[in-house]
Design an enzyme around this catalytic site. Structure first.
Site, PDB file in Angstrom:
ATOM      1  N   ARG A  48       1.327  -0.871  -0.325  1.00  0.00           N
ATOM      2  CA  ARG A  48       0.404   0.175  -0.051  1.00  0.00           C
ATOM      3  C   ARG A  48       0.622   1.796   0.260  1.00  0.00           C
ATOM      4  O   ARG A  48       0.984   2.512  -0.942  1.00  0.00           O
ATOM      5  CB  ARG A  48      -0.458  -0.269   1.268  1.00  0.00           C
ATOM      6  CG  ARG A  48      -1.821   1.100   1.439  1.00  0.00           C
ATOM      7  CD  ARG A  48      -2.268   1.321   2.593  1.00  0.00           C
ATOM      8  NE  ARG A  48      -1.712   1.464   3.563  1.00  0.00           N
ATOM      9  CZ  ARG A  48      -1.649   2.735   4.150  1.00  0.00           C
ATOM     10  NH1 ARG A  48      -2.512   3.794   3.484  1.00  0.00           N
ATOM     11  NH2 ARG A  48      -1.025   3.416   5.259  1.00  0.00           N
ATOM     12  N   LYS A 137      -6.844  -5.918 -18.251  1.00  0.00           N
ATOM     13  CA  LYS A 137      -5.009  -6.360 -19.221  1.00  0.00           C
ATOM     14  C   LYS A 137      -5.531  -7.893 -18.418  1.00  0.00           C
ATOM     15  O   LYS A 137      -5.530  -7.933 -17.612  1.00  0.00           O
ATOM     16  CB  LYS A 137      -4.648  -5.312 -18.997  1.00  0.00           C
ATOM     17  CG  LYS A 137      -3.116  -5.903 -19.616  1.00  0.00           C
ATOM     18  CD  LYS A 137      -1.508  -5.686 -19.071  1.00  0.00           C
ATOM     19  CE  LYS A 137      -1.285  -6.799 -18.241  1.00  0.00           C
ATOM     20  NZ  LYS A 137      -0.361  -7.114 -17.075  1.00  0.00           N
ATOM     21  N   GLU A 178      -2.144  -8.481 -23.868  1.00  0.00           N
ATOM     22  CA  GLU A 178      -1.235  -8.081 -24.312  1.00  0.00           C
ATOM     23  C   GLU A 178      -0.663  -9.608 -24.527  1.00  0.00           C
ATOM     24  O   GLU A 178      -0.038 -10.272 -23.273  1.00  0.00           O
ATOM     25  CB  GLU A 178      -0.400  -7.784 -22.541  1.00  0.00           C
ATOM     26  CG  GLU A 178       1.068  -8.452 -22.147  1.00  0.00           C
ATOM     27  CD  GLU A 178       1.240  -7.699 -20.851  1.00  0.00           C
ATOM     28  OE1 GLU A 178       0.376  -7.296 -20.220  1.00  0.00           O
ATOM     29  OE2 GLU A 178       2.562  -7.696 -20.619  1.00  0.00           O
ATOM     30  N   LYS A 220      -0.816  -4.791 -26.244  1.00  0.00           N
ATOM     31  CA  LYS A 220       0.511  -4.065 -25.626  1.00  0.00           C
ATOM     32  C   LYS A 220       1.593  -5.231 -25.856  1.00  0.00           C
ATOM     33  O   LYS A 220       1.140  -6.299 -25.307  1.00  0.00           O
ATOM     34  CB  LYS A 220       0.321  -4.353 -23.772  1.00  0.00           C
ATOM     35  CG  LYS A 220       1.245  -4.305 -23.062  1.00  0.00           C
ATOM     36  CD  LYS A 220       0.621  -3.984 -21.373  1.00  0.00           C
ATOM     37  CE  LYS A 220       2.429  -4.092 -20.576  1.00  0.00           C
ATOM     38  NZ  LYS A 220       2.111  -3.316 -19.205  1.00  0.00           N
TER      39      LYS A 220
HETATM   40  C1  5MM Z   1       5.472  -8.762 -18.581  1.00  0.00           C
HETATM   41  O1  5MM Z   1       4.729  -7.447 -17.423  1.00  0.00           O
HETATM   42  C2  5MM Z   1       4.170  -6.761 -17.617  1.00  0.00           C
HETATM   43  C3  5MM Z   1       5.031  -5.020 -18.080  1.00  0.00           C
HETATM   44  O2  5MM Z   1       6.170  -5.553 -17.129  1.00  0.00           O
HETATM   45  P1  5MM Z   1       7.554  -4.872 -17.962  1.00  0.00           P
HETATM   46  O3  5MM Z   1       7.418  -3.164 -18.647  1.00  0.00           O
HETATM   47  O4  5MM Z   1       8.163  -4.986 -16.285  1.00  0.00           O
HETATM   48  O5  5MM Z   1       7.327  -5.476 -18.603  1.00  0.00           O
HETATM   49  C4  5MM Z   1       3.517  -6.400 -15.711  1.00  0.00           C
HETATM   50  O6  5MM Z   1       2.333  -5.878 -16.349  1.00  0.00           O
HETATM   51  C5  5MM Z   1       3.258  -7.577 -15.914  1.00  0.00           C
HETATM   52  O7  5MM Z   1       1.928  -8.291 -16.550  1.00  0.00           O
HETATM   53  C6  5MM Z   1       2.759  -7.280 -14.889  1.00  0.00           C
HETATM   54  O8  5MM Z   1       3.778  -7.018 -13.302  1.00  0.00           O
HETATM   55  C7  5MM Z   1       2.109  -8.422 -13.999  1.00  0.00           C
HETATM   56  O9  5MM Z   1       2.732  -9.852 -13.964  1.00  0.00           O
HETATM   57  P2  5MM Z   1       2.407 -11.293 -13.115  1.00  0.00           P
HETATM   58  O10 5MM Z   1       3.547 -11.751 -13.455  1.00  0.00           O
HETATM   59  O11 5MM Z   1       2.735 -11.180 -11.333  1.00  0.00           O
HETATM   60  O12 5MM Z   1       1.085 -11.608 -13.383  1.00  0.00           O
END
Ligand code: 5MM
Length: 340
Positions: A48, A137, A178, A220
């Site tokens: 938080r 997302k 993504e 993305k």
């Molecule tokens: C690829 O990860 C996403 C973009 O982050 P980076 O710029 O660091 O590559 C990111 O939004 C990701 O989807 C989230 O951090 C969630 O990841 P997890 O592995 O915790 O589901």
């Protein structure tokens, strides 16, 4: 407002010249890994505190149009009682939510993975909307080798991404799609090109089958890069290769392409985005939706200590400003040395 106008209003708020997205949607295990690096325990209070620091950085809305949050953050409040999504909204930053439930091994396809989370999604989205989320997302992950990803993984993940996007649009929530082709491994840039092209072709086929309105979604993707163990490519090479793949696969109706950073250093991610925007114009806006590449500098400045809050916020602003310049093709490496 009818559903279509609402989706359009969200897209317009997110896709702005010289602005990008902050990905702050790390799941429990991922944020624990990030905190471990600075010796901070990943408990609810520390998460938080960290996310309050990010969302309350003064002036962040000048460079960031939307923030992707994790479910827990949607329900958290700042010290003064303000819900964290509202903290973002007050800065003109649209709150969004990661809705996938993570990845697991794809059955009978060794080395491939599939993302889950479709069950009950429409119902969850209704709750997230009430908490302030206007976009969502879903991340699909593709491991790369000479034989991976297999056809099944490409098709199954594209199908899930499209089903998710359709459910979002029907719920009045803008979907960010993504598909991440991982940098891990020693594969060549040519192999990454081949895989990214195959993945994006399949994703847009599936989106079409599911009647997803392309004007009301965002993409993305990962950039086209050599595997981490195969050395580095120059920004000009990354830009040329990535843009070629996008031109071959992404319809012009898609309003914005917001790259993930995927393990690039913060400066690499900025320089590569900048190089792409220098070879425009394109039918879509090319911007950023970075997690690590935006959060690493402020995380190192913070170290879990409230006394470092202002310095950490300045580091976040500086990184955001440089990426905003990269969106316009105006970034210069010399600006990295400017004091934060
Ligand atoms: C690829 O990860 C996403 C973009 O982050 P980076 O710029 O660091 O590559 C990111 O939004 C990701 O989807 C989230 O951090 C969630 O990841 P997890 O592995 O915790 O589901």
């Amino acid at each position: 407002m009818d559903a279509r106008s609402e989706l359009q209003a969200t897209v317009d708020a997110l896709v702005q010249a010289g602005k990008g997205l902050l990905a702050a949607d790390e799941s429990g295990p991922t944020i624990a890994k990030r905190f471990q690096r600075i010796g901070v325990d990943s408990n609810e209070e520390n998460r938080r505190a960290w996310r309050t620091l990010l969302l309350s950085a003064p002036g962040l809305g000048d460079f960031i149009s939307g923030v992707i949050l994790y479910e827990e953050t949607l329900g958290q409040r700042a010290d003064d009682g303000t819900p964290l999504p509202e903290l973002a909204a007050r800065q003109g930053i649209v709150p969004g939510i990661k809705v996938d439930k993570g990845k697991l091994a794809l059955a009978l396809a060794p080395g491939d993975e599939i993302t889950e989370g479709l069950d009950g999604l429409a119902k969850r989205l209704a709750g997230y909307r009430q908490q302030g989320a206007r976009f969502a997302k879903w991340r699909a992950v593709f491991n790369v080798s000479d034989s991976l990803p297999g056809r099944l993984a490409i098709k199954a993940n594209a199908q899930a991404l499209a089903a998710y996007a359709a459910i979002c649009q029907e719920s009045g929530v803008v979907p960010i799609v993504e598909p991440e082709v991982l940098m891990d491994g020693a594969h060549s840039m040519e192999r990454c090109t081949e895989v990214t092209e195959a993945v994006l072709h399949e994703v847009f086929h599936a989106l079409h089958r599911h009647a997803v309105v392309l004007e009301h979604m965002l993409l993305k993707p990962s950039m086209v890069l050599p595997g981490k163990e195969a050395g580095r490519a120059t920004p000009a090479e990354v830009a040329a290769q990535t843009v070629q793949v996008l031109k071959r696969t992404v319809p012009a109706a898609v309003p914005g392409i917001f790259f993930l950073s995927g393990g690039q250093t913060p400066t690499e991610a900025t320089a590569n985005l900048d190089a792409m925007n220098r070879i425009g114009p394109f039918p879509w806006r090319l911007s950023f939706s970075y997690g690590r590449a935006l959060q690493e500098p402020p995380l190192l400045a913070w170290h879990g200590d409230a006394a470092n809050l202002a310095q950490a916020q300045r580091a976040l602003l500086q990184r955001s400003r440089l990426n905003a310049m990269a969106c316009l093709g105006q970034y210069q490496a010399a600006l990295e040395d400017a004091t934060t």
